[in-house]
Design an enzyme around this catalytic site. Structure first.
Site, PDB file in Angstrom:
ATOM      1  CG  HIS A  96      -9.801   5.301   6.460  1.00  0.00           C
ATOM      2  ND1 HIS A  96     -10.350   4.033   5.969  1.00  0.00           N
ATOM      3  CD2 HIS A  96     -10.652   5.462   7.095  1.00  0.00           C
ATOM      4  CE1 HIS A  96     -10.268   3.354   7.393  1.00  0.00           C
ATOM      5  NE2 HIS A  96     -10.978   4.736   7.893  1.00  0.00           N
ATOM      6  CB  SER A 116     -11.179   2.007  10.071  1.00  0.00           C
ATOM      7  OG  SER A 116     -11.830   2.321  10.057  1.00  0.00           O
ATOM      8  CG  ASP A 130      -8.784   2.741   3.160  1.00  0.00           C
ATOM      9  OD1 ASP A 130      -7.561   3.144   3.181  1.00  0.00           O
ATOM     10  OD2 ASP A 130      -9.551   2.399   4.081  1.00  0.00           O
TER      11      ASP A 130
END
Length: 255
Positions: A28, A135, A58
């Site tokens: 992402h 992230s 992910d």
């Protein structure tokens, strides 16, 4: 009438995992990106290209373009199977565009499943501060070994409230190897439907606990049927690994 094109910039984090310039991050973080710049903590900037991406875990892999630069700071990947709740950890990344930020905490729990996320889940939960921009960054143990890739925030407003989630590095490593050497992620399949055990079902089957998963359907001609599994059976172990929940079975079979 000419349409104006707007460029949007976003910042995430990543981990350099080899001297050749391979970088581990989240799917992402790079999804939809047209250009990717890698900013090292020593000030160097490089262009990078995506090698592969897997939305179900992910995980994404990038590689620095051209000949690998010298003296890349390559992270050491640890063993996430050896973790325990209470272990001290640190999260490293770029929260709110603040480059090279490190926060500390402990492992709050292991093998977490977040119900509203559609992906393979086996998250490490931590109270090390993880915020937007973290992230794809490293979760490391006290020896500096990467044991997770920071991925999710559990929060009403998207900011830190003490509950963050990281992908175990052992899961990320398998995806990394598949993407680099095979170009895609290959997962196991046995061909059945399952449901969680309830107290009522366990008692009806004469079981003492709700650990295990109930086989609700077996698909014709698939490996589960060929192996002799039947509807109504209960799976307690798979490949000598204990199965307590459906999420356990999905992850074990997939890997």
């Amino acid at each position: 009438k000419k349409e104006k094109k707007h460029r949007v910039q976003a910042l995430g984090s990543g981990v350099i995992v080899s001297p050749e310039g391979y970088i581990l991050t989240n799917d992402h973080v790079i999804s939809g990106a047209q250009e990717i710049d890698i900013h090292l903590s020593d000030g160097r900037i490089f262009k990078a290209a995506p090698i592969g991406s897997d939305s179900l875990s992910d995980v994404a892999v990038l590689k620095i373009k051209g000949t690998a630069p010298k003296n890349l700071p390559v992270a050491y990947l640890g063993n996430s199977d050896s973790l325990h709740p209470g272990d001290w950890v640190a999260a490293i990344g770029n929260p709110f565009s603040l480059l090279s930020t490190i926060t500390q905490g402990i492992i709050s729990a292991l093998q977490r499943e977040v119900s509203d996320v559609t992906m393979y889940q086996n998250f490490i939960q931590t109270d090390a501060a993880i915020n937007p921009g973290n992230s794809g960054g490293a979760l490391v143990n006290v020896y500096g070994e990467v044991i997770g890739i920071n991925t999710l925030i559990y929060s009403q407003d998207g900011s830190f409230i003490g509950i963050g989630f990281a992908i175990p590095i052992n899961m990320a490593k398998k995806v990394l190897v598949d993407l680099i050497y095979k170009g895609r992620v290959i997962r196991g399949w046995i061909g059945l439907s399952i449901q969680e055990l309830t107290n009522e079902i366990s008692q009806a089957l004469g079981m003492q606990s709700v650990n295990g998963v109930l086989v609700s359907d077996v698909y014709s001609g698939q490996p589960a049927e060929k192996a002799g599994l039947k509807r109504g059976g209960v799976i307690l172990y798979f490949n000598n690994q204990q199965v307590k929940t459906g999420n356990d079975l999905r992850n074990i079979v997939a890997s």
